[in-house]
Write a protein that holds these residues in place. Structure first.
Motif, mmCIF file in Angstrom:
data_model
loop_
_atom_site.group_PDB
_atom_site.id
_atom_site.type_symbol
_atom_site.label_atom_id
_atom_site.label_comp_id
_atom_site.label_asym_id
_atom_site.label_seq_id
_atom_site.Cartn_x
_atom_site.Cartn_y
_atom_site.Cartn_z
ATOM 1 N N PRO A 1 -1.681 4.383 -0.563
ATOM 2 C CA PRO A 1 -0.583 4.331 0.408
ATOM 3 C C PRO A 1 0.723 4.870 -0.170
ATOM 4 C CG PRO A 1 -1.807 2.260 0.390
ATOM 5 C CD PRO A 1 -2.329 3.071 -0.764
ATOM 6 N N PRO A 2 1.502 5.577 0.650
ATOM 7 C CA PRO A 2 2.762 6.161 0.169
ATOM 8 C C PRO A 2 3.845 5.092 0.017
ATOM 9 C CG PRO A 2 2.502 6.566 2.504
ATOM 10 C CD PRO A 2 1.253 5.862 2.066
ATOM 11 N N PRO A 3 4.939 5.413 -0.700
ATOM 12 C CA PRO A 3 6.070 4.488 -0.792
ATOM 13 C C PRO A 3 6.537 4.095 0.607
ATOM 14 C CG PRO A 3 6.386 6.339 -2.270
ATOM 15 C CD PRO A 3 5.181 6.660 -1.447
ATOM 16 N N GLY A 4 6.915 2.848 0.765
ATOM 17 C CA GLY A 4 7.396 2.382 2.064
ATOM 18 C C GLY A 4 6.291 1.769 2.919
ATOM 19 N N HIS A 5 5.042 1.999 2.538
ATOM 20 C CA HIS A 5 3.919 1.433 3.297
ATOM 21 C C HIS A 5 3.880 -0.088 3.056
ATOM 22 C CE1 HIS A 5 -0.196 0.546 4.524
ATOM 23 N NE2 HIS A 5 -0.213 1.728 5.134
ATOM 24 N N PRO A 6 3.581 -0.863 4.118
ATOM 25 C CA PRO A 6 3.581 -2.329 3.954
ATOM 26 C C PRO A 6 2.556 -2.852 2.937
ATOM 27 C CG PRO A 6 2.992 -1.675 6.213
ATOM 28 C CD PRO A 6 3.397 -0.428 5.494
ATOM 29 N N TYR A 7 1.633 -1.981 2.518
ATOM 30 C CA TYR A 7 0.685 -2.414 1.477
ATOM 31 C C TYR A 7 1.420 -2.862 0.215
ATOM 32 C CZ TYR A 7 -2.490 -2.130 -2.454
ATOM 33 O OH TYR A 7 -3.182 -2.418 -3.599
ATOM 34 N N TRP A 8 2.541 -2.168 -0.051
ATOM 35 C CA TRP A 8 3.238 -2.433 -1.319
ATOM 36 C C TRP A 8 4.085 -3.692 -1.216
ATOM 37 C CZ3 TRP A 8 1.136 0.004 -5.099
ATOM 38 C CH2 TRP A 8 0.571 1.266 -4.897
ATOM 39 N N ASN A 9 3.816 -4.638 -2.108
ATOM 40 C CA ASN A 9 4.668 -5.823 -2.233
ATOM 41 C C ASN A 9 4.666 -6.223 -3.715
ATOM 42 O OD1 ASN A 9 2.307 -7.254 -2.777
ATOM 43 N ND2 ASN A 9 2.160 -8.131 -0.726
ATOM 44 N N ALA A 10 5.332 -7.311 -4.023
ATOM 45 C CA ALA A 10 5.482 -7.689 -5.436
ATOM 46 C C ALA A 10 4.113 -7.870 -6.100
ATOM 47 C CB ALA A 10 6.306 -8.970 -5.532
ATOM 48 N N GLN A 11 3.193 -8.433 -5.357
ATOM 49 C CA GLN A 11 1.863 -8.688 -5.958
ATOM 50 C C GLN A 11 1.088 -7.391 -6.205
ATOM 51 O OE1 GLN A 11 -1.290 -8.878 -3.489
ATOM 52 N NE2 GLN A 11 -2.300 -8.379 -5.420
ATOM 53 N N THR A 12 1.058 -6.490 -5.184
ATOM 54 C CA THR A 12 0.258 -5.269 -5.380
ATOM 55 C C THR A 12 0.874 -4.396 -6.479
ATOM 56 O OG1 THR A 12 1.402 -4.192 -3.511
ATOM 57 C CG2 THR A 12 -0.734 -5.208 -3.046
ATOM 58 N N LEU A 13 2.210 -4.403 -6.548
ATOM 59 C CA LEU A 13 2.864 -3.612 -7.606
ATOM 60 C C LEU A 13 2.472 -4.142 -8.981
ATOM 61 C CD1 LEU A 13 6.370 -3.210 -5.970
ATOM 62 C CD2 LEU A 13 4.812 -1.348 -6.578
ATOM 63 N N LYS A 14 2.525 -5.466 -9.106
ATOM 64 C CA LYS A 14 2.214 -6.087 -10.409
ATOM 65 C C LYS A 14 0.746 -5.813 -10.796
ATOM 66 C CE LYS A 14 2.285 -10.867 -11.881
ATOM 67 N NZ LYS A 14 1.215 -11.408 -11.204
ATOM 68 N N ASP A 15 -0.126 -5.968 -9.841
ATOM 69 C CA ASP A 15 -1.549 -5.811 -10.163
ATOM 70 C C ASP A 15 -1.956 -4.341 -10.323
ATOM 71 O OD1 ASP A 15 -2.342 -8.485 -10.454
ATOM 72 O OD2 ASP A 15 -2.197 -8.764 -8.290
ATOM 73 N N MET A 16 -1.266 -3.460 -9.609
ATOM 74 C CA MET A 16 -1.547 -2.027 -9.824
ATOM 75 C C MET A 16 -1.175 -1.629 -11.248
ATOM 76 S SD MET A 16 -2.991 -0.094 -7.523
ATOM 77 C CE MET A 16 -2.368 1.572 -7.399
ATOM 78 N N GLN A 17 -0.114 -2.232 -11.758
ATOM 79 C CA GLN A 17 0.294 -1.904 -13.130
ATOM 80 C C GLN A 17 -0.748 -2.383 -14.140
ATOM 81 O OE1 GLN A 17 3.995 -0.458 -13.720
ATOM 82 N NE2 GLN A 17 2.254 0.514 -14.710
ATOM 83 N N ILE A 18 -1.439 -3.447 -13.781
ATOM 84 C CA ILE A 18 -2.522 -3.918 -14.668
ATOM 85 C C ILE A 18 -3.700 -2.945 -14.597
ATOM 86 C CG2 ILE A 18 -4.228 -5.762 -14.997
ATOM 87 C CD1 ILE A 18 -2.005 -7.710 -14.003
ATOM 88 N N ARG A 19 -4.009 -2.507 -13.376
ATOM 89 C CA ARG A 19 -5.141 -1.576 -13.233
ATOM 90 C C ARG A 19 -4.805 -0.203 -13.825
ATOM 91 N NH1 ARG A 19 -8.992 -0.095 -7.985
ATOM 92 N NH2 ARG A 19 -10.247 1.379 -9.187
ATOM 93 N N TYR A 20 -3.548 0.238 -13.629
ATOM 94 C CA TYR A 20 -3.127 1.563 -14.107
ATOM 95 C C TYR A 20 -1.912 1.390 -15.023
ATOM 96 C CZ TYR A 20 -5.929 3.168 -10.110
ATOM 97 O OH TYR A 20 -6.951 3.405 -9.218
ATOM 98 N N PRO A 21 -2.135 1.016 -16.296
ATOM 99 C CA PRO A 21 -1.006 0.686 -17.187
ATOM 100 C C PRO A 21 0.005 1.820 -17.338
ATOM 101 C CG PRO A 21 -3.102 0.100 -18.202
ATOM 102 C CD PRO A 21 -3.431 0.840 -16.942
ATOM 103 N N ASP A 22 -0.439 3.079 -17.277
ATOM 104 C CA ASP A 22 0.496 4.188 -17.508
ATOM 105 C C ASP A 22 1.046 4.790 -16.213
ATOM 106 O OD1 ASP A 22 0.394 3.988 -20.237
ATOM 107 O OD2 ASP A 22 -1.373 5.297 -20.396
ATOM 108 N N MET A 23 0.912 4.088 -15.129
ATOM 109 C CA MET A 23 1.409 4.629 -13.844
ATOM 110 C C MET A 23 2.858 4.205 -13.641
ATOM 111 S SD MET A 23 -0.552 4.165 -10.256
ATOM 112 C CE MET A 23 0.185 4.310 -8.652
ATOM 113 N N ASP A 24 3.687 5.166 -13.248
ATOM 114 C CA ASP A 24 5.083 4.856 -12.934
ATOM 115 C C ASP A 24 5.128 4.374 -11.482
ATOM 116 O OD1 ASP A 24 7.754 4.662 -12.452
ATOM 117 O OD2 ASP A 24 8.143 6.835 -12.560
ATOM 118 N N LEU A 25 5.326 3.084 -11.317
ATOM 119 C CA LEU A 25 5.294 2.508 -9.964
ATOM 120 C C LEU A 25 6.665 2.456 -9.312
ATOM 121 C CD1 LEU A 25 2.595 -0.012 -10.944
ATOM 122 C CD2 LEU A 25 2.484 1.223 -8.776
ATOM 123 N N THR A 26 7.679 2.953 -10.006
ATOM 124 C CA THR A 26 9.045 2.870 -9.458
ATOM 125 C C THR A 26 9.141 3.399 -8.023
ATOM 126 O OG1 THR A 26 9.602 3.595 -11.697
ATOM 127 C CG2 THR A 26 11.440 3.133 -10.217
#
Ligand SMILES: O=C(O)CCC(=O)C(=O)O
Length: 287
Positions: free
Chosen positions: A259-284
């Motif tokens: 999902p692109p930035p701004g999509h309701p999928y993104w919240n504090a939890q998905t951001l945190k867990d995506m960083q665990i799945r993809y440690p080198d991804m810039d989630l900013t």
């Protein structure tokens, strides 16, 4: 640079377009240098074909699904230059990648002849629309010089077959169209754009010591979810996919349904867990 109006018109009229030397020479050379991660070089293969019986098992044995073992290969199908053309042809900026494959063929391994067919047969469970709405764009990116003797795909420009119902996947009488068949010969680095409702077929490689390396990438509009070849999550466990997703930008990730930035999928939890799945991804961009 983009396609001119007459190129777009040619694509729609004939169902295909060839752009010679599309890839930048350095990008092509880097990709060619990495092919050995998946395939024996032609010289090595032809020195001792019996060491590679796998290529004789089926004419599709040389296919390797995306993601590949090097970013020098993977980056090609999400390059800005290519996406620009895809967006022009599909008439939207909201597109998805529906297939990524590498394909090696070696003379003598097997008979590569095919029947004339339209690709939609294994890209969707429905049929193409006559008005070209919700079409799919299929591509070949040549990583070696492709000549008739080295398996250049045979194709019948669409205007000669448009009267054949779009539910028909195979040509019943090939002889009838003999005079209209063209072979898509072009140097390494060339891009072939063709539509999934154009008749074409793979051909035998006759040149002694011959070979053909190509990359195949297909694209569809996001509003045509019935077109697909690969379920990308199926490859989600692979290290190459993790590294690829980490390395690309938000627009490129969206091609793979992230999902692109701004999509309701993104919240504090998905951001945190995506960083665990993809440690080198810039989630900013997604915050
Ligand atoms: O390899 C080629 O030249 C064409 C292959 C093709 O059309 C197919 O496998 O559907």
């Amino acid at each position: 640079m983009g396609l001119s109006t007459s190129q777009i018109q040619q694509y729609h009229e004939h169902g295909y377009l060839v752009l010679e030397h599309f890839l930048d020479a350095k990008i092509l050379a880097a990709a060619q240098a990495q092919l050995h991660l998946h395939y024996p070089t032609p010289a090595i293969y032809h020195k001792n074909p019996s060491a590679y019986p796998e290529f004789s098992a089926s004419q599709f044995a040389g296919l390797v699904n995306f993601p590949w073992a090097s970013f020098d290969l993977n980056r090609i199908i999400v390059s800005d230059d290519l996406l620009e053309l895809v967006e022009q042809i599909l008439e939207t900026g909201d597109i998805r990648i529906t297939k990524g494959e590498l394909w090696a063929k070696y003379q003598g391994a097997i008979n590569y002849d095919q029947m004339f067919h339209r690709d939609f047969g294994n890209h969707t469970l429905v049929v193409p629309r006559e008005d070209h709405r919700w079409k799919e764009l299929t591509t070949f990116i040549y990583l070696s010089d492709v000549t008739k003797g080295n398996g250049a795909t045979a194709l019948i420009p669409r205007q000669h077959t448009d009267h054949i119902p779009l539910g028909s996947r195979y040509l019943e009488d090939e002889n009838e169209f003999e005079d209209h068949v063209i072979f898509i010969e072009a140097p390494a680095g060339s891009l072939v754009l063709y539509s999934y409702d154009v008749f074409h077929r793979g051909v035998q490689i006759d040149t002694p010591g011959g070979y053909r390396f190509m990359m195949l990438a297909d694209y569809a509009r996001r509003d045509a979810p019935w077109i697909d070849r690969h379920a990308w999550p199926h490859h989600g466990g692979r290290k190459e996919m993790q590294e690829f997703i980490e390395s690309i930008n938000v627009k490129q990730r969206n091609l793979f349904d992230i999902p692109p930035p701004g999509h309701p999928y993104w919240n504090a939890q998905t951001l945190k867990d995506m960083q665990i799945r993809y440690p080198d991804m810039d989630l900013t961009p997604y915050t």
